[in-house]
Design a protein around this motif. Sequence first.
Motif, short mmCIF file in Angstrom:
data_model
loop_
_atom_site.label_atom_id
_atom_site.label_comp_id
_atom_site.label_asym_id
_atom_site.label_seq_id
_atom_site.Cartn_x
_atom_site.Cartn_y
_atom_site.Cartn_z
N MET A 34 42.24 24.23 6.04
CA MET A 34 42.77 24.54 4.71
C MET A 34 42.10 23.69 3.65
SD MET A 34 46.74 24.61 5.83
CE MET A 34 46.58 23.17 6.87
N ARG A 35 42.01 24.22 2.45
CA ARG A 35 41.45 23.50 1.30
C ARG A 35 42.52 23.31 0.25
NH1 ARG A 35 36.50 27.22 1.51
NH2 ARG A 35 37.97 28.64 0.59
N GLY A 36 42.28 22.34 -0.66
CA GLY A 36 43.12 22.19 -1.83
C GLY A 36 44.29 21.25 -1.68
N PHE A 37 44.19 20.25 -0.83
CA PHE A 37 45.28 19.30 -0.67
C PHE A 37 45.21 18.25 -1.76
CE2 PHE A 37 45.96 21.40 3.18
CZ PHE A 37 47.24 21.05 3.61
N ASP A 38 46.16 18.31 -2.68
CA ASP A 38 46.20 17.36 -3.79
C ASP A 38 46.96 16.10 -3.43
OD1 ASP A 38 44.76 19.10 -5.43
OD2 ASP A 38 46.58 20.18 -5.95
N ALA A 39 47.86 16.18 -2.46
CA ALA A 39 48.65 15.01 -2.06
C ALA A 39 47.81 14.14 -1.11
CB ALA A 39 49.93 15.46 -1.38
N ASP A 40 48.40 13.05 -0.66
CA ASP A 40 47.72 12.12 0.24
C ASP A 40 47.28 12.84 1.51
OD1 ASP A 40 46.77 9.98 1.63
OD2 ASP A 40 48.71 9.03 1.92
N ASN A 41 46.00 12.87 1.74
CA ASN A 41 45.43 13.55 2.90
C ASN A 41 44.74 12.54 3.82
OD1 ASN A 41 44.76 15.77 4.51
ND2 ASN A 41 42.82 16.06 3.49
N SER A 42 45.26 11.31 3.87
CA SER A 42 44.60 10.26 4.64
C SER A 42 45.25 10.03 5.99
CB SER A 42 44.61 8.96 3.84
OG SER A 42 45.95 8.54 3.63
N PHE A 43 46.20 10.86 6.39
CA PHE A 43 46.92 10.65 7.64
C PHE A 43 46.94 11.94 8.44
CE2 PHE A 43 49.83 12.26 4.56
CZ PHE A 43 50.59 13.18 5.27
N GLY A 44 47.36 11.85 9.68
CA GLY A 44 47.46 13.03 10.53
C GLY A 44 48.61 12.91 11.51
N ASP A 45 48.90 14.00 12.19
CA ASP A 45 49.90 14.04 13.25
C ASP A 45 49.20 14.47 14.53
OD1 ASP A 45 52.19 13.56 11.61
OD2 ASP A 45 52.13 15.65 10.95
N LEU A 46 49.46 13.75 15.61
CA LEU A 46 48.89 14.17 16.89
C LEU A 46 49.82 15.13 17.61
CD1 LEU A 46 47.21 10.94 18.22
CD2 LEU A 46 46.17 12.93 17.16
N ILE A 47 51.06 14.78 17.78
CA ILE A 47 52.05 15.70 18.34
C ILE A 47 53.32 15.50 17.54
CG2 ILE A 47 53.43 16.35 20.34
CD1 ILE A 47 51.20 15.40 22.12
N TYR A 48 53.75 16.55 16.83
CA TYR A 48 54.92 16.48 15.97
C TYR A 48 55.69 17.79 16.11
CZ TYR A 48 57.70 16.60 11.70
OH TYR A 48 58.74 16.70 10.81
N THR A 49 57.00 17.71 16.16
CA THR A 49 57.80 18.92 16.13
C THR A 49 58.88 18.77 15.08
OG1 THR A 49 59.05 20.54 17.43
CG2 THR A 49 59.42 18.22 17.95
N ASN A 50 59.18 19.86 14.40
CA ASN A 50 60.24 19.85 13.41
C ASN A 50 61.30 20.90 13.74
OD1 ASN A 50 58.57 21.98 12.82
ND2 ASN A 50 58.48 21.61 10.62
N GLU A 51 61.42 21.20 15.05
CA GLU A 51 62.44 22.14 15.50
C GLU A 51 62.86 21.79 16.92
OE1 GLU A 51 60.95 26.13 15.74
OE2 GLU A 51 59.90 25.73 17.58
N ASP A 52 64.06 22.25 17.29
CA ASP A 52 64.53 22.11 18.66
C ASP A 52 63.90 23.20 19.52
OD1 ASP A 52 66.16 19.95 18.03
OD2 ASP A 52 67.84 21.27 17.49
N ALA A 53 64.03 23.06 20.82
CA ALA A 53 63.55 24.10 21.73
C ALA A 53 64.34 25.38 21.46
CB ALA A 53 63.72 23.66 23.17
N ARG A 54 63.65 26.49 21.51
CA ARG A 54 64.29 27.80 21.32
C ARG A 54 64.68 28.33 22.70
NH1 ARG A 54 60.35 30.71 16.92
NH2 ARG A 54 60.22 28.95 15.50
N VAL A 55 65.94 28.69 22.86
CA VAL A 55 66.44 29.17 24.14
C VAL A 55 67.20 30.46 23.89
CG1 VAL A 55 67.89 28.62 26.13
CG2 VAL A 55 66.65 26.80 24.96
N GLY A 56 67.10 31.40 24.84
CA GLY A 56 67.86 32.62 24.73
C GLY A 56 67.08 33.80 24.19
#
Length: 138
Positions: A34-56
């Motif tokens: 992606m292009r056009g990041f105006d905010a701080d772009n000096s960091f990264g995530d290696l493994i990140y989740t922002n949700e619980d496991a989906r079941v059912g």
Amino acid sequence: MGNASPIARQARREANDGADPKPSGICCVVGTLMRGFDADNSFGDLIYTNEDARVGGPDRQYFWEAFPAMSVGARRQRTAYLFTYMDADELREHTVLDQFEDYWDMLPAYQRHNAKSLAGGGRRRRRGALRRRRRATC
């Protein structure tokens, strides 16, 4: 190295008395540069989740990986991937296209500091291009 690499095959054979069975699990990955990041772009995530496991329904949990794309020569570019692990059941109701749709839907929440630049009209064009490509390759 993928599941067909010599190292992976050797490990499977050693674990299965010389047999080389199909892999029992897969990692499905989608992502973009992606292009056009105006905010701080000096960091990264290696493994990140922002949700619980989906079941059912389709059982899975999504994980993110993102980092600055400095190697392509621009400070405001970023690479982001959405991936999930699952068994290799041929009847599993999961497609790469569906996961890519989830990627576009979830990306603004994940990259919340840039949500305004990620939301909007570009998404529809990308989805249309994906559908055209899918029809052309199926």
